[in-house]
Motif scaffolding. Structure first.
Motif, mmCIF file in Angstrom:
data_model
loop_
_atom_site.group_PDB
_atom_site.id
_atom_site.type_symbol
_atom_site.label_atom_id
_atom_site.label_comp_id
_atom_site.label_asym_id
_atom_site.label_seq_id
_atom_site.Cartn_x
_atom_site.Cartn_y
_atom_site.Cartn_z
ATOM 1 N N LEU A 237 0.864 -1.184 0.000
ATOM 2 C CA LEU A 237 0.000 0.000 0.000
ATOM 3 C C LEU A 237 0.900 1.233 0.000
ATOM 4 O O LEU A 237 1.736 1.400 0.888
ATOM 5 N N ILE A 238 0.728 2.093 -1.007
ATOM 6 C CA ILE A 238 1.546 3.302 -1.124
ATOM 7 C C ILE A 238 0.705 4.525 -0.764
ATOM 8 O O ILE A 238 -0.393 4.725 -1.292
ATOM 9 N N VAL A 239 1.247 5.330 0.142
ATOM 10 C CA VAL A 239 0.600 6.574 0.579
ATOM 11 C C VAL A 239 1.424 7.742 0.053
ATOM 12 O O VAL A 239 2.464 8.085 0.631
ATOM 13 N N PRO A 240 1.028 8.372 -1.043
ATOM 14 C CA PRO A 240 1.789 9.510 -1.578
ATOM 15 C C PRO A 240 1.460 10.792 -0.814
ATOM 16 O O PRO A 240 0.518 10.839 -0.019
ATOM 17 N N ALA A 241 2.240 11.816 -1.066
ATOM 18 C CA ALA A 241 1.925 13.138 -0.501
ATOM 19 C C ALA A 241 0.682 13.693 -1.181
ATOM 20 O O ALA A 241 0.426 13.418 -2.354
ATOM 21 N N TRP A 242 -0.086 14.484 -0.456
ATOM 22 C CA TRP A 242 -1.284 15.098 -1.054
ATOM 23 C C TRP A 242 -1.013 16.543 -1.472
ATOM 24 O O TRP A 242 -1.922 17.233 -1.914
ATOM 25 N N ILE A 243 0.249 16.970 -1.369
ATOM 26 C CA ILE A 243 0.591 18.302 -1.856
ATOM 27 C C ILE A 243 0.686 18.307 -3.382
ATOM 28 O O ILE A 243 0.635 19.343 -4.027
ATOM 29 N N MET A 244 0.828 17.100 -3.976
ATOM 30 C CA MET A 244 0.881 16.938 -5.432
ATOM 31 C C MET A 244 0.102 15.676 -5.793
ATOM 32 O O MET A 244 -0.304 14.908 -4.927
ATOM 33 N N LYS A 245 -0.105 15.434 -7.088
ATOM 34 C CA LYS A 245 -0.825 14.249 -7.532
ATOM 35 C C LYS A 245 0.041 12.997 -7.312
ATOM 36 O O LYS A 245 1.272 13.063 -7.328
ATOM 37 N N TYR A 246 -0.621 11.855 -7.154
ATOM 38 C CA TYR A 246 0.074 10.620 -6.788
ATOM 39 C C TYR A 246 1.013 10.102 -7.861
ATOM 40 O O TYR A 246 1.954 9.337 -7.578
ATOM 41 N N TYR A 247 0.813 10.505 -9.114
ATOM 42 C CA TYR A 247 1.481 9.794 -10.204
ATOM 43 C C TYR A 247 2.960 10.145 -10.377
ATOM 44 O O TYR A 247 3.583 9.712 -11.336
ATOM 45 N N ILE A 248 3.549 10.869 -9.414
ATOM 46 C CA ILE A 248 5.006 10.940 -9.359
ATOM 47 C C ILE A 248 5.579 9.521 -9.280
ATOM 48 O O ILE A 248 6.689 9.250 -9.749
ATOM 49 N N LEU A 249 4.810 8.605 -8.722
ATOM 50 C CA LEU A 249 5.251 7.211 -8.582
ATOM 51 C C LEU A 249 4.697 6.318 -9.684
ATOM 52 O O LEU A 249 4.895 5.104 -9.660
ATOM 53 N N ASP A 250 3.994 6.918 -10.647
ATOM 54 C CA ASP A 250 3.501 6.165 -11.805
ATOM 55 C C ASP A 250 3.555 7.087 -13.026
ATOM 56 O O ASP A 250 2.535 7.397 -13.638
ATOM 57 N N LEU A 251 4.770 7.519 -13.359
ATOM 58 C CA LEU A 251 4.957 8.402 -14.498
ATOM 59 C C LEU A 251 4.894 7.597 -15.791
ATOM 60 O O LEU A 251 4.084 6.685 -15.906
ATOM 61 N N SER A 252 5.684 7.930 -16.755
ATOM 62 C CA SER A 252 5.720 7.155 -17.994
ATOM 63 C C SER A 252 6.119 5.715 -17.680
ATOM 64 O O SER A 252 6.814 5.463 -16.694
ATOM 65 N N ASP A 255 9.639 4.870 -16.300
ATOM 66 C CA ASP A 255 10.128 5.288 -14.988
ATOM 67 C C ASP A 255 9.028 5.240 -13.921
ATOM 68 O O ASP A 255 9.050 5.996 -12.948
ATOM 69 N N SER A 256 8.085 4.317 -14.085
ATOM 70 C CA SER A 256 7.002 4.153 -13.122
ATOM 71 C C SER A 256 7.403 3.151 -12.035
ATOM 72 O O SER A 256 7.662 1.984 -12.317
ATOM 73 N N LEU A 257 7.459 3.613 -10.802
ATOM 74 C CA LEU A 257 7.749 2.717 -9.682
ATOM 75 C C LEU A 257 6.634 1.692 -9.518
ATOM 76 O O LEU A 257 6.897 0.520 -9.221
ATOM 77 N N VAL A 258 5.401 2.119 -9.725
ATOM 78 C CA VAL A 258 4.267 1.204 -9.594
ATOM 79 C C VAL A 258 4.379 0.061 -10.599
ATOM 80 O O VAL A 258 4.261 -1.121 -10.228
ATOM 81 N N ARG A 259 4.579 0.388 -11.859
ATOM 82 C CA ARG A 259 4.672 -0.666 -12.882
ATOM 83 C C ARG A 259 5.837 -1.608 -12.570
ATOM 84 O O ARG A 259 5.717 -2.818 -12.723
ATOM 85 N N TRP A 260 6.941 -1.061 -12.127
ATOM 86 C CA TRP A 260 8.111 -1.885 -11.823
ATOM 87 C C TRP A 260 7.813 -2.846 -10.671
ATOM 88 O O TRP A 260 8.174 -4.022 -10.731
ATOM 89 N N LEU A 261 7.131 -2.360 -9.623
ATOM 90 C CA LEU A 261 6.784 -3.230 -8.493
ATOM 91 C C LEU A 261 5.833 -4.340 -8.920
ATOM 92 O O LEU A 261 5.972 -5.500 -8.503
ATOM 93 N N VAL A 262 4.861 -3.987 -9.748
ATOM 94 C CA VAL A 262 3.922 -4.996 -10.237
ATOM 95 C C VAL A 262 4.668 -6.064 -11.030
ATOM 96 O O VAL A 262 4.413 -7.276 -10.871
ATOM 97 N N ASP A 263 5.611 -5.640 -11.853
ATOM 98 C CA ASP A 263 6.388 -6.594 -12.646
ATOM 99 C C ASP A 263 7.313 -7.458 -11.785
ATOM 100 O O ASP A 263 7.779 -8.515 -12.237
ATOM 101 N N GLN A 264 7.584 -7.017 -10.554
ATOM 102 C CA GLN A 264 8.410 -7.824 -9.646
ATOM 103 C C GLN A 264 7.581 -8.840 -8.866
ATOM 104 O O GLN A 264 8.123 -9.572 -8.031
#
Length: 583
Positions: A237-252, A255-264
């Motif tokens: 479960l990832i809790v991003p900052a709410w000062i910006m949108k969450y997709y800093i961790l799911d960019l292209s 360089d998406s951390l989310v996609r990389w974790l799913v692939d692991q």
């Protein structure tokens, strides 16, 4: 017969409070959110102590004379092609890197400026009796003025700009003026920066497949679709900052951390925060805890059936996650398998340069602004962060765009950075005062419900990441978690800054990090001792985190279903959902 009315409310209290708030809001609008009282106090503190320090005055006079001699020696050696400069710019200062700055008279102009900059740094720091906060403010103001007056900002003193004008026959100035007018119109119409439209959430960024499986008035919870036949038993479960949108961790995708974790082989859930408006003015930190990570954790365990969950928080989200985890530990809730904090502070005694904007006077002004509007707007927050790096984020951009006529390349990270969110009045005021100003969380005074919480109660293993050049959450501040809990902590110090140090996909060139583990209940090293002893590695810290997560996870199992309709968590819509689109 007399009556004691000493405890009765004064009917003028409400009127007085309203007038005070209105005045603060008006002042904040005129000053861009900076407190003039703080500036006056800081300048007075510095000037009075310097005026009564004859020894320091003598030192500064000697330094000025020495700098003049250095510059004179540099001028005298002009016939020597291999002469050493009188002063080198700081490593992060690239304004004078072009070879044209080595030609006369521009070499003398740049050298004179750098020596002046060095002198003013000495003049505004190290004055006995000046408070640390006031010293930081005065030094900051001096740096802002010098950055504004740097020779690189003016046609007459910038050889690179002069060459550009000559090469284009002056067209660059016309094109720059056109870009300036375009940006001015965009600003007036409330439109985003030029170029960011190339990265739209759900199209070019935030495209990892998934479903929104839960929504309340504050969050949407996204469950990402598995890409492996088996997944680890413990979801993330990832809790991003709410000062910006969450997709800093799911960019292209690259360089998406989310996609990389799913692939692991991990089942990943992401919180997407609602962008608050005036109607949400009374949402506070407790609302964010309960309706954020706690509501999400309930959903994750219900959907997956997992007994334990890996929880990760980024920036402000990591601070909130720490509060939630300490509350769970206090209340006997042991659902957290591990805790990962990414560029997140829990002790705010050394918050970095953002602390320049946080004192009682400054918060009183911000309270007035937020009281009037119900929230703190994105422009005000973004402006504060830009001022911390005005050389890179303001003046160099003005030079490149409006004088050289070149629009800087917009990347997915730049587009994300322009996609800000608002901060509700109650939450932001509470966060700044209780955490930044009073440091209640680290001091053991932060209350959740009727009782205080303590980070010392955290016992789940922790993976903590700091970044070397972080001006928002300085890594030495992030490291202080070692002093607040006896949990096992693996600390990684990544190269680069607050955002680029976290978005550090494997294969990215020139990435490196240092890493070391403090065992459970082990003694914490001094921060500098840790830096000297930590093992250096080339590449991305993501790989080390993956190995660490694997070591704290059970055997692979079949992927869980997407949502759990029978438990009230039916898929609502495809990722990235509705909240990330809010403007």
């Amino acid at each position: 017969m007399s009556h004691d009315h000493s405890n009765a409310g004064d009917p003028l209290d409400g009127i007085a409070e309203t007038l005070n708030r209105m005045m603060s809001a008006a002042t904040g609008q005129m000053t861009g959110g900076l407190s003039p009282v703080t500036l006056i106090q800081s300048m007075s503190d510095w000037a009075l102590h310097l005026a009564t320090a004859p020894g320091r005055q003598m030192q500064l006079g000697a330094r000025a004379a020495h700098n003049a001699l250095r510059l004179g020696s540099y001028i005298a050696s002009s016939a020597n092609a291999d002469r050493e400069p009188a002063i080198q710019p700081l490593p992060q200062d690239h304004r004078f890197g072009d070879p044209a700055w080595k030609e006369p008279p521009f070499d003398l102009i740049s050298q004179g400026f750098l020596l002046t900059q060095q002198w003013w740094h000495a003049a505004t720091t190290g004055i006995g009796g000046v408070s640390r906060h006031h010293e930081a403010v005065v030094s900051f103001v001096a740096r802002q003025l010098l950055d504004m007056l740097a020779p690189s900002n003016f046609i007459a003193t910038n050889p690179v700009l002069q060459q550009r004008i000559a090469e284009t026959d002056g067209r660059c100035l016309i094109e720059g003026t056109q870009l300036f007018v375009e940006d001015l119109l965009r600003l007036a119409q409330g439109q985003p920066e030029a170029g960011v439209e190339a990265y739209q959430a759900g199209k070019e960024v935030a495209v990892t497949p998934g479903k929104v499986v839960f929504r309340n008035e504050l969050i949407e919870l996204i469950q990402y679709s598995p890409t492996t036949e088996k997944v680890r038993a413990e979801p993330i479960l990832i809790v991003p900052a709410w000062i910006m949108k969450y997709y800093i961790l799911d960019l292209s995708p690259r360089d998406s951390l989310v996609r990389w974790l799913v692939d692991q082989g991990y089942t990943v859930f992401m919180i997407s925060w609602h962008n608050p408006d005036a109607a949400d003015r009374n949402l506070d930190m407790e609302d964010y805890r309960l309706k954020g990570p706690m509501a999400a954790l309930d959903a994750v365990t219900a959907i997956t059936g997992a007994q334990k969950v890996h929880c990760a928080g980024y920036c402000l989200g990591g601070t909130l996650l720490s509060i939630a985890a300490a509350t769970m530990a206090r209340d006997g809730d042991d659902r957290i398998a591990s805790l990962t904090l990414l560029a997140s502070q829990t002790d705010f005694t050394e918050p970095g340069e953002i602390g320049l904007f946080i004192d009682d006077s400054q918060l009183n002004l911000l309270d007035g602004i937020m009281w009037n509007s119900g929230y703190l707007g994105t422009a005000r927050m973004g402006g504060a962060f830009q001022m911390l790096r005005s050389n890179d984020l303001i003046w160099s951009r003005i030079l490149t765009t409006y004088l050289m006529g070149e629009r800087p390349l917009v990347t997915d990270l730049v587009a994300w950075n322009a996609d800000g969110t608002r901060m509700p009045y109650a939450m932001h005021s509470q966060y700044l005062r209780q955490l930044f100003l009073e440091n209640d969380l680290a001091g053991g005074h932060y209350r959740v419900g009727a009782h205080t919480i303590s980070l010392s109660a955290l016992r789940a293993p922790m993976f903590v990441v700091g970044t070397e050049h972080d001006h928002i959450a300085p890594w030495r501040s992030v490291y202080k978690i070692h002093m607040l809990t006896g949990a096992q902590i693996t600390f990684a110090l990544a190269s680069s800054g607050h955002n680029t140090g976290i978005v550090s996909e494997p294969g990215h060139p020139r990435r490196r990090y240092r890493i070391a583990t403090r065992p459970e209940d082990g003694a914490a090293l001094d921060v500098e001792e840790w830096a000297d002893s930590a093992q250096p590695r080339d590449g991305s810290w993501w790989l080390a985190w993956k190995d660490w997560l694997d070591g704290h996870s059970g055997e692979p199992v079949d992927p869980p279903p997407m949502g759990a309709p029978d438990r009230g968590y039916a898929p609502i819509e495809n990722a990235p959902g509705r909240y990330v689109m809010e403007r």
